[in-house]
Scaffold this active site. Structure first.
Site, short mmCIF file in Angstrom:
data_model
loop_
_atom_site.label_atom_id
_atom_site.label_comp_id
_atom_site.label_asym_id
_atom_site.label_seq_id
_atom_site.Cartn_x
_atom_site.Cartn_y
_atom_site.Cartn_z
N MET A 1 0.81 -1.22 0.00
CA MET A 1 0.00 0.00 0.00
C MET A 1 0.85 1.26 0.00
SD MET A 1 -3.07 0.69 -0.38
CE MET A 1 -3.44 -1.06 -0.27
N ASP A 2 1.91 1.29 0.79
CA ASP A 2 2.72 2.50 0.89
C ASP A 2 3.40 2.83 -0.44
OD1 ASP A 2 2.65 4.17 3.04
OD2 ASP A 2 4.21 3.16 4.18
N ASP A 3 4.01 1.85 -1.08
CA ASP A 3 4.67 2.12 -2.35
C ASP A 3 3.68 2.51 -3.43
OD1 ASP A 3 7.73 1.54 -2.42
OD2 ASP A 3 6.91 0.00 -1.12
N ALA B 1 2.53 6.15 -2.65
CA ALA B 1 3.67 7.04 -2.84
C ALA B 1 3.94 7.25 -4.33
CB ALA B 1 4.90 6.47 -2.15
N ARG C 1 -1.96 7.45 5.59
CA ARG C 1 -1.31 7.88 4.35
C ARG C 1 -2.21 7.62 3.13
NH1 ARG C 1 3.74 9.17 3.86
NH2 ARG C 1 4.12 7.95 1.97
#
Length: 319
Positions: free
Chosen positions: A65-67, A70, A141
């Site tokens: 999820m973060d990548d 981002a 995020r």
């Protein structure tokens, strides 16, 4: 992937144009690494098609999820100006939405994989190795991405569910625990900026508690610093000194909640400006968490990325 997307986005936020050759080169790389293969994530999410991004260059089927969010941040301006990339954008958003857990939060790699019983298995770090629950940093995020970079309505069911999850999972002291960073400052930064981006007012009780907590743990020099022992102790543990990255996270949180600079914000900004070239043991102190007590990550770029983002937000909002 993580470094490239964060650096590209931070530079754009600071004023570097989306069509600068350096940014275009970075975004071309990111676009070339979008996933088209099915991985383990599809076992619990069989109806969605691939569309995320992974952590490393050769990872073609295990997105996180973060990548993903981002990368989507980094290519925002590119997609807005060159519609040929819209399909890439849409696939990324569709995959991100499809990975929301039933409880309203987002995890890192999988959907609805949070069996409490695994914490009882007699394996060191079992709850970190065998489960992937919703976390405040990933949920916050992801909310911040939807709120700042898409036209998704604030009343969208996915947003409302995520807001409710965050508010429900706030710690008693006003902080949030961040699973993939160190730790409570990181989680609080992600949660607050995500809630603010999706319409929660700074006067909301949860936001006010978080602001009060951050102000309480600010160091005398104007900065903030958190120890890796926080994740082992499961409570905020001060580092004993301020760090550039912790200060940037805490400051960015406060900036998102205040229409004018507060004394705490001004003191934090002074710390960042006075210590931008500080290089001591705190410069390599880990800010990424893999498994509490056993595995941490030192991101060499964090001390540049997050202060740049924070100073950009300060300038754009107040100057």
């Amino acid at each position: 992937m993580w470094n490239t997307s964060l650096i590209s986005y931070a530079l754009q936020r600071a004023g570097v144009s989306w069509d600068d050759p350096m940014i275009k080169h970075a975004n071309d790389y990111l676009l070339s690494r979008q996933h088209y293969l099915y991985g383990d994530w599809s076992i619990h999410n069989p109806t969605s098609t691939p569309g995320g991004w992974g952590f490393s260059d050769e990872n073609t089927m295990n997105p996180d999820m973060d990548d993903t969010t981002a990368t989507l941040r980094s290519i925002t301006n590119l997609v807005s100006n060159e519609s040929v990339y819209r399909q890439t954008w849409d696939r990324g958003i569709k995959w991100t939405l499809s990975m929301q857990n039933d409880d309203g939060g987002w995890a890192a790699f999988e959907k609805n994989v949070d069996k409490k019983i695994v914490s009882l298995i007699p394996i060191e770090g079992a709850k970190y190795l065998l489960a992937d629950p919703s976390s405040a940093d990933l949920t916050g995020r992801t909310l911040e991405y939807f709120g700042e970079f898409t036209n998704m309505a604030k009343q969208h069911n996915a947003i409302k569910k995520a807001m409710n999850w965050l508010i429900k999972n706030q710690e008693k002291d006003g902080s949030w625990y961040g699973r993939w960073g160190i730790c409570y400052i990181y989680g609080t930064w992600a949660a607050v900026t995500g809630l603010i981006a999706t319409g929660v007012q700074p006067t909301h009780g949860a936001i006010q508690k978080a602001v009060k907590w951050l102000n309480t743990i600010q160091n005398q020099d104007g900065g903030w610093g958190e120890s890796c022992y926080s994740d082992i102790n499961q409570t905020y543990t001060p580092l004993g000194t301020s760090t550039i990255t912790d200060t940037a996270w805490a400051l960015d949180t406060l900036i998102s909640t205040s229409e004018a600079p507060t004394p705490e914000i001004q003191a934090g900004i002074k710390f960042l400006l006075d210590h931008s070239d500080k290089k001591d043991w705190t410069s390599s102190n880990p800010k990424g968490q893999g498994m509490a007590g056993g595995f941490y990550i030192h991101y060499h770029s964090y001390r540049y990325i997050f202060p740049l983002l924070t100073l950009s937000h300060y300038q754009n909002k107040y100057l």
